[in-house]
Design a protein around this motif. Sequence first.
Motif, PDB file in Angstrom:
ATOM      1  N   ASP A 195       9.517 -13.078   4.147  1.00 51.17           N
ATOM      2  CA  ASP A 195       9.997 -13.037   5.523  1.00 51.17           C
ATOM      3  C   ASP A 195       9.025 -12.218   6.368  1.00 51.17           C
ATOM      4  OD1 ASP A 195      10.518 -10.371   5.000  1.00 51.17           O
ATOM      5  OD2 ASP A 195      12.691 -10.579   5.046  1.00 51.17           O
ATOM      6  N   THR A 196       9.313 -12.119   7.648  1.00 47.14           N
ATOM      7  CA  THR A 196       8.372 -11.499   8.580  1.00 47.14           C
ATOM      8  C   THR A 196       8.049 -10.061   8.206  1.00 47.14           C
ATOM      9  OG1 THR A 196       9.198 -12.911  10.359  1.00 47.14           O
ATOM     10  CG2 THR A 196       7.951 -10.958  11.004  1.00 47.14           C
ATOM     11  N   GLN A 197       9.064  -9.298   7.826  1.00 41.03           N
ATOM     12  CA  GLN A 197       8.846  -7.888   7.516  1.00 41.03           C
ATOM     13  C   GLN A 197       8.007  -7.705   6.257  1.00 41.03           C
ATOM     14  OE1 GLN A 197      13.014  -6.650   7.597  1.00 41.03           O
ATOM     15  NE2 GLN A 197      12.623  -5.493   9.461  1.00 41.03           N
ATOM     16  N   VAL A 198       8.271  -8.513   5.250  1.00 38.63           N
ATOM     17  CA  VAL A 198       7.504  -8.407   4.006  1.00 38.63           C
ATOM     18  C   VAL A 198       6.058  -8.856   4.228  1.00 38.63           C
ATOM     19  CG1 VAL A 198       7.287  -9.287   1.651  1.00 38.63           C
ATOM     20  CG2 VAL A 198       9.528  -8.607   2.529  1.00 38.63           C
ATOM     21  N   LEU A 199       5.864  -9.918   4.997  1.00 39.14           N
ATOM     22  CA  LEU A 199       4.506 -10.367   5.307  1.00 39.14           C
ATOM     23  C   LEU A 199       3.724  -9.275   6.032  1.00 39.14           C
ATOM     24  CD1 LEU A 199       5.135 -14.049   6.489  1.00 39.14           C
ATOM     25  CD2 LEU A 199       4.014 -13.325   4.375  1.00 39.14           C
ATOM     26  N   LYS A 200       4.374  -8.606   6.951  1.00 37.92           N
ATOM     27  CA  LYS A 200       3.705  -7.531   7.692  1.00 37.92           C
ATOM     28  C   LYS A 200       3.352  -6.377   6.761  1.00 37.92           C
ATOM     29  CE  LYS A 200       4.229  -4.547  11.749  1.00 37.92           C
ATOM     30  NZ  LYS A 200       5.123  -4.172  12.891  1.00 37.92           N
ATOM     31  N   LEU A 201       4.280  -6.019   5.878  1.00 40.39           N
ATOM     32  CA  LEU A 201       4.035  -4.920   4.943  1.00 40.39           C
ATOM     33  C   LEU A 201       2.863  -5.229   4.022  1.00 40.39           C
ATOM     34  CD1 LEU A 201       5.343  -2.163   3.934  1.00 40.39           C
ATOM     35  CD2 LEU A 201       6.342  -3.553   2.107  1.00 40.39           C
ATOM     36  N   TYR A 202       2.749  -6.489   3.606  1.00 40.34           N
ATOM     37  CA  TYR A 202       1.734  -6.884   2.631  1.00 40.34           C
ATOM     38  C   TYR A 202       0.420  -7.345   3.262  1.00 40.34           C
ATOM     39  CZ  TYR A 202       4.112  -6.533  -1.852  1.00 40.34           C
ATOM     40  OH  TYR A 202       4.694  -6.056  -3.001  1.00 40.34           O
ATOM     41  N   ARG A 203       0.299  -7.252   4.557  1.00 36.06           N
ATOM     42  CA  ARG A 203      -0.874  -7.797   5.234  1.00 36.06           C
ATOM     43  C   ARG A 203      -2.188  -7.259   4.648  1.00 36.06           C
ATOM     44  NH1 ARG A 203      -1.477 -10.222  10.215  1.00 36.06           N
ATOM     45  NH2 ARG A 203       0.740  -9.855  10.575  1.00 36.06           N
ATOM     46  N   THR A 204      -2.312  -5.945   4.557  1.00 41.87           N
ATOM     47  CA  THR A 204      -3.560  -5.356   4.056  1.00 41.87           C
ATOM     48  C   THR A 204      -3.776  -5.680   2.584  1.00 41.87           C
ATOM     49  OG1 THR A 204      -3.449  -3.551   5.659  1.00 41.87           O
ATOM     50  CG2 THR A 204      -4.821  -3.206   3.710  1.00 41.87           C
ATOM     51  N   SER A 205      -2.727  -5.548   1.774  1.00 43.05           N
ATOM     52  CA  SER A 205      -2.851  -5.855   0.348  1.00 43.05           C
ATOM     53  C   SER A 205      -3.228  -7.313   0.129  1.00 43.05           C
ATOM     54  CB  SER A 205      -1.530  -5.554  -0.368  1.00 43.05           C
ATOM     55  OG  SER A 205      -1.244  -4.177  -0.345  1.00 43.05           O
ATOM     56  N   ALA A 206      -2.692  -8.194   0.960  1.00 43.78           N
ATOM     57  CA  ALA A 206      -2.995  -9.621   0.831  1.00 43.78           C
ATOM     58  C   ALA A 206      -4.434  -9.922   1.226  1.00 43.78           C
ATOM     59  CB  ALA A 206      -2.026 -10.437   1.679  1.00 43.78           C
ATOM     60  N   GLN A 207      -4.958  -9.187   2.185  1.00 43.40           N
ATOM     61  CA  GLN A 207      -6.366  -9.350   2.554  1.00 43.40           C
ATOM     62  C   GLN A 207      -7.272  -8.937   1.397  1.00 43.40           C
ATOM     63  OE1 GLN A 207      -6.442  -6.895   6.075  1.00 43.40           O
ATOM     64  NE2 GLN A 207      -6.222  -8.649   7.452  1.00 43.40           N
ATOM     65  N   ILE A 208      -6.943  -7.826   0.772  1.00 43.99           N
ATOM     66  CA  ILE A 208      -7.720  -7.351  -0.373  1.00 43.99           C
ATOM     67  C   ILE A 208      -7.627  -8.351  -1.526  1.00 43.99           C
ATOM     68  CG2 ILE A 208      -7.891  -5.539  -2.122  1.00 43.99           C
ATOM     69  CD1 ILE A 208      -6.834  -3.591   0.041  1.00 43.99           C
ATOM     70  N   ALA A 209      -6.428  -8.862  -1.766  1.00 43.37           N
ATOM     71  CA  ALA A 209      -6.231  -9.827  -2.852  1.00 43.37           C
ATOM     72  C   ALA A 209      -7.030 -11.102  -2.604  1.00 43.37           C
ATOM     73  CB  ALA A 209      -4.748 -10.147  -3.003  1.00 43.37           C
ATOM     74  N   ALA A 210      -7.068 -11.559  -1.361  1.00 40.62           N
ATOM     75  CA  ALA A 210      -7.833 -12.766  -1.030  1.00 40.62           C
ATOM     76  C   ALA A 210      -9.322 -12.546  -1.276  1.00 40.62           C
ATOM     77  CB  ALA A 210      -7.586 -13.157   0.421  1.00 40.62           C
ATOM     78  N   ARG A 211      -9.810 -11.385  -0.887  1.00 43.59           N
ATOM     79  CA  ARG A 211     -11.221 -11.059  -1.123  1.00 43.59           C
ATOM     80  C   ARG A 211     -11.533 -11.021  -2.617  1.00 43.59           C
ATOM     81  NH1 ARG A 211     -12.274  -5.076  -0.272  1.00 43.59           N
ATOM     82  NH2 ARG A 211     -11.392  -5.158  -2.380  1.00 43.59           N
ATOM     83  N   ARG A 233      -5.566 -14.253   3.560  1.00 49.53           N
ATOM     84  CA  ARG A 233      -4.622 -13.388   2.857  1.00 49.53           C
ATOM     85  C   ARG A 233      -3.978 -14.128   1.689  1.00 49.53           C
ATOM     86  NH1 ARG A 233      -3.387 -12.771   8.379  1.00 49.53           N
ATOM     87  NH2 ARG A 233      -4.265 -10.829   9.216  1.00 49.53           N
ATOM     88  N   ALA A 234      -3.927 -13.453   0.539  1.00 52.33           N
ATOM     89  CA  ALA A 234      -3.302 -14.013  -0.662  1.00 52.33           C
ATOM     90  C   ALA A 234      -2.024 -13.221  -0.944  1.00 52.33           C
ATOM     91  CB  ALA A 234      -4.261 -13.953  -1.845  1.00 52.33           C
ATOM     92  N   PHE A 235      -0.949 -13.601  -0.282  1.00 53.31           N
ATOM     93  CA  PHE A 235       0.296 -12.846  -0.418  1.00 53.31           C
ATOM     94  C   PHE A 235       0.866 -12.942  -1.828  1.00 53.31           C
ATOM     95  CE2 PHE A 235       0.114 -13.390   4.196  1.00 53.31           C
ATOM     96  CZ  PHE A 235       0.386 -12.101   4.614  1.00 53.31           C
ATOM     97  N   TRP A 236       0.839 -14.131  -2.404  1.00 51.15           N
ATOM     98  CA  TRP A 236       1.374 -14.275  -3.758  1.00 51.15           C
ATOM     99  C   TRP A 236       0.649 -13.362  -4.738  1.00 51.15           C
ATOM    100  CZ3 TRP A 236       2.353 -20.062  -5.381  1.00 51.15           C
ATOM    101  CH2 TRP A 236       3.433 -20.566  -4.640  1.00 51.15           C
ATOM    102  N   GLU A 237      -0.672 -13.337  -4.664  1.00 50.05           N
ATOM    103  CA  GLU A 237      -1.432 -12.544  -5.626  1.00 50.05           C
ATOM    104  C   GLU A 237      -1.200 -11.052  -5.412  1.00 50.05           C
ATOM    105  OE1 GLU A 237      -4.074 -11.468  -8.750  1.00 50.05           O
ATOM    106  OE2 GLU A 237      -2.647 -13.068  -8.309  1.00 50.05           O
ATOM    107  N   CYS A 283       0.822  -1.215   0.000  1.00 52.71           N
ATOM    108  CA  CYS A 283       0.000   0.000   0.000  1.00 52.71           C
ATOM    109  C   CYS A 283       0.855   1.263   0.000  1.00 52.71           C
ATOM    110  CB  CYS A 283      -0.918   0.001   1.223  1.00 52.71           C
ATOM    111  SG  CYS A 283      -2.130  -1.338   1.225  1.00 52.71           S
ATOM    112  N   HIS A 284       2.121   1.130  -0.344  1.00 44.95           N
ATOM    113  CA  HIS A 284       3.050   2.250  -0.270  1.00 44.95           C
ATOM    114  C   HIS A 284       3.597   2.577  -1.657  1.00 44.95           C
ATOM    115  CE1 HIS A 284       3.151   1.810   4.150  1.00 44.95           C
ATOM    116  NE2 HIS A 284       3.067   0.525   3.880  1.00 44.95           N
ATOM    117  N   VAL A 285       3.723   3.853  -1.940  1.00 45.86           N
ATOM    118  CA  VAL A 285       4.307   4.307  -3.196  1.00 45.86           C
ATOM    119  C   VAL A 285       5.733   4.775  -2.918  1.00 45.86           C
ATOM    120  CG1 VAL A 285       4.191   5.984  -5.070  1.00 45.86           C
ATOM    121  CG2 VAL A 285       2.088   4.958  -4.178  1.00 45.86           C
ATOM    122  N   ILE A 286       6.687   4.178  -3.613  1.00 47.32           N
ATOM    123  CA  ILE A 286       8.092   4.555  -3.471  1.00 47.32           C
ATOM    124  C   ILE A 286       8.406   5.568  -4.561  1.00 47.32           C
ATOM    125  CG2 ILE A 286      10.467   3.720  -3.455  1.00 47.32           C
ATOM    126  CD1 ILE A 286       9.414   1.003  -2.597  1.00 47.32           C
TER     127      ILE A 286
END
Length: 230
Positions: free
Chosen positions: A138-154, A168-172, A12-15
Motif C-alpha cells: 500500500d502507499t505507506q509501505v511503498l513510501k517506507l521502502y522507497r530507499t531500500s527498494a532503490q538499493i535492491a534494484a541497483r 525500485r525492487a520492492f519485492w526484493e 531502513c528502520h530498526v524496530i
Amino acid sequence: MASRTPPIRVACHVIDDPFQVFRDYCIDYPNTLRRYDWAQVDRLRLSPEVVSASRSLFSRISREQELRLLSLNVNAPWDIVPPDARLHDADPLVRDGLYGRALTLYNHFLHQSGDGIADAKVSKSLHLTRPAFFPILDTQVLKLYRTSAQIAARDLSEAGSPYAPPRRAFWEAFRQDVIRAGDGLAALRDAARNDDHPVVAEAADQLSDVRIIDILAWSISRQIASTSWR
C-alpha cells in the motif's frame, strides 16, 4: 523494561521491540485479522469473496474494478505459483524461477486491470491467495521502502538479475528483510504464542512471515507519519 524479542529491521528502520508493535496491532485491529487474514474463503485464486475480504484492509476496490479483476482471473497463470509458495525461496537471480513466475502472475493483474487499479489493490487481493509470498504494497509501505527498494534494484542490476527493475525492487527489498529477520520472527512468534490475549496468540501461527513484516512496516510508517505531522 527490556525488549521481549530481538530487534527487527524493516526497510531502513530498526524496530527495537517488534513484539510490542505486533501485539499492539493485533489488539487494535482484531476485526482486520478476522475479516481479512482469517477470512474463510477459497484462496486458490481470486474470487468475489477474496476481493470482498480485501476491502477489510481498505483496498477500496469498487464493484466495477472487482469485475475487471475477476475477468482477468479466467486466464491468469495461477498454476505457476503454488499456493504455499514463500517469498524467502524466490531468488531473483534465477531466470524462470519462482520470482519470475510470481512476477508474471502479479503483472497479469497489475498491467491489464486498467485505470484506478495499482499495487495496493492488486497486492491486497493477491496476498490472500499466496499469503507467504505476495507483500502488501500500500502507499505507506511503498513510501517506507522507497530507499531500500532503490538499493535492491541497483544490487539486482549489478548482479545481472533478469528481473532487475529500472528504479525500485520492492519485492526484493521486502524479501531481504524477511530472510534477515528469521530469528527475530521466530522469537516474536514464541512470545505471541504465550501471550494472554487470544488474538495475539492466534496470530502467532496464523500469519505468514511476509504478513508479520508487513504489519511491522505499516505500523512504523504510521508512527513516522504521526511524528512528522507533529
